[in-house]
Design a protein around this motif. Sequence first.
Motif, PDB file in Angstrom:
ATOM      1  N   ASP A 151     -39.110  50.114  17.156  1.00  0.00           N
ATOM      2  CA  ASP A 151     -38.160  50.515  18.193  1.00  0.00           C
ATOM      3  C   ASP A 151     -39.008  51.042  19.358  1.00  0.00           C
ATOM      4  O   ASP A 151     -39.912  51.870  19.151  1.00  0.00           O
ATOM      5  N   GLU A 153     -38.848  53.089  21.796  1.00  0.00           N
ATOM      6  CA  GLU A 153     -38.969  54.526  22.060  1.00  0.00           C
ATOM      7  C   GLU A 153     -39.847  55.203  21.005  1.00  0.00           C
ATOM      8  O   GLU A 153     -40.682  56.041  21.311  1.00  0.00           O
ATOM      9  N   GLU A 231     -31.053  56.354  17.326  1.00  0.00           N
ATOM     10  CA  GLU A 231     -32.492  56.564  17.569  1.00  0.00           C
ATOM     11  C   GLU A 231     -32.885  58.037  17.475  1.00  0.00           C
ATOM     12  O   GLU A 231     -34.004  58.366  17.073  1.00  0.00           O
TER      13      GLU A 231
HETATM   14 MG    MG Z   1     -34.826  51.390  21.179  1.00  0.00          MG
END
Ligand code: MG
Length: 398
Positions: A151, A153, A231
């Motif tokens: 992911d 981030e 997230e």
């Molecule tokens: Mg993401």
Amino acid sequence: MSQSVCILGVTGSIGQSTLKILQQHPEQYAVFAVTAHSRMLELVEICKQYHPKIVVVPVGKVEELQQYFKQHQLTNIEILTDEAGLIAVAEHRDVDIVMAAIVGAAGLLPTLAAVKAGKRVLLANKEALVMSGDLMMQAAHDSHAELLPVDSEHNAIFQCLPEGYFQNERNGQPKQGVSRILLTASGGPFLNHSLQQLKTVTVAQACKHPKWSMGQKISVDSATLMNKGLELIEACHLFAISEQFITVVVHPQSIIHSMVQYVDGSTLAQMGNPDMCTPIAHALAWPKRIKTHVPALDLFVMQQLDFQEPDTTRFPALKLARQAMQSGGLAPTILNAANEIAVAAFLNNRIGFTEISQVVEHTLNQVETGAAESIELILQVDQLARSTAEKIVMNHGS
Ligand code: MG
Ligand code: NDP
């Protein structure tokens, strides 16, 4: 010697980006196993190009796939089926690296199997970690699996954290001079929509992300900001940090992929053009770096970087996710299950966009939470939350 890779969810957006990188480094990586769910023609094309030893598909797709294999004279590819097949390739002794890129809860058991088998696991399938949290992290610790975030981030945060950060005690406190994580969010396609406008947005509008090209489910999650909520939970588990130390920052240009702040006043950011090939390549080769086609940032072309606070009145999903993480136990599992049902209902035009968060909220209110003691219990509560959410959708529905 080349490393052997298994791609769970090869026909998806992340699966295809992974292949793109592997194609550029054929001497370093070999595709050993791939899995697909509905897109058999795409799977055949992938088999023609990458010659995996094993493919996994639903049992109902085997006949169709065999026909295609015959037509294209593809031989010596073993076909396994369903969840047992997914688990078998994920934990296969000949596999070194597993890309976990199935969407949703369907990826939980195969991802967990890869973690338990001590593989390098490239985690795209955030729902699996949201559902199983501590159990997945404990399994990684026990097996010495390398659970590396894909992911964008989390990959950025991983890159900005100090070396050795993961050997720390997991008590929710930031360590080694870290004070806070700044989790960036693009804000999605409806960042500037009013609540009234949000009520009438269409599926096509929701699936058209301004910065990233992704599968349908995560595109809708990005539009509701539930993606950022998932997230947030993902980051708490991966980095053993409690949610109060994570601030969500809306940054529409998606150039900074997240940041880590330190007690001395430093803020470290990871930047790059928004292309998933960068975090995938990073996790594949870590701690080394390998080339991708992604162009370096041109700071003279980039006009400006903007930042703002998320609006949880228009986008309540983020608040619901934070609350679920605060409640702990099975609440994130319930949140995730309800969201999967609600997003599917939205994609089928059964509910409106703003009803997605309402379905999640009502499900969280109706399903009892408790400690997430075992995977069996997590799967049971996942099912219960799905049927509850389905009933709520029916009552909402047209
Ligand atoms: Mg993401
Ligand atoms: P896609 O919808 O593009 O791909 C999903 C993949 O999973 C496909 O290969 C699909 O097979 C397979 N799949 C779907 N349902 C099942 C099932 N029930 N059983 C087994 N396999 C199944 O999704 P993305 O690639 O966009 O996302 C994958 C994961 O990565 C998600 O968890 C997402 O949140 C995460 N992620 C994605 C990002 C992105 O940029 N796309 C960024 C960060 C995280 P088929 O296509 O053959 O039906």
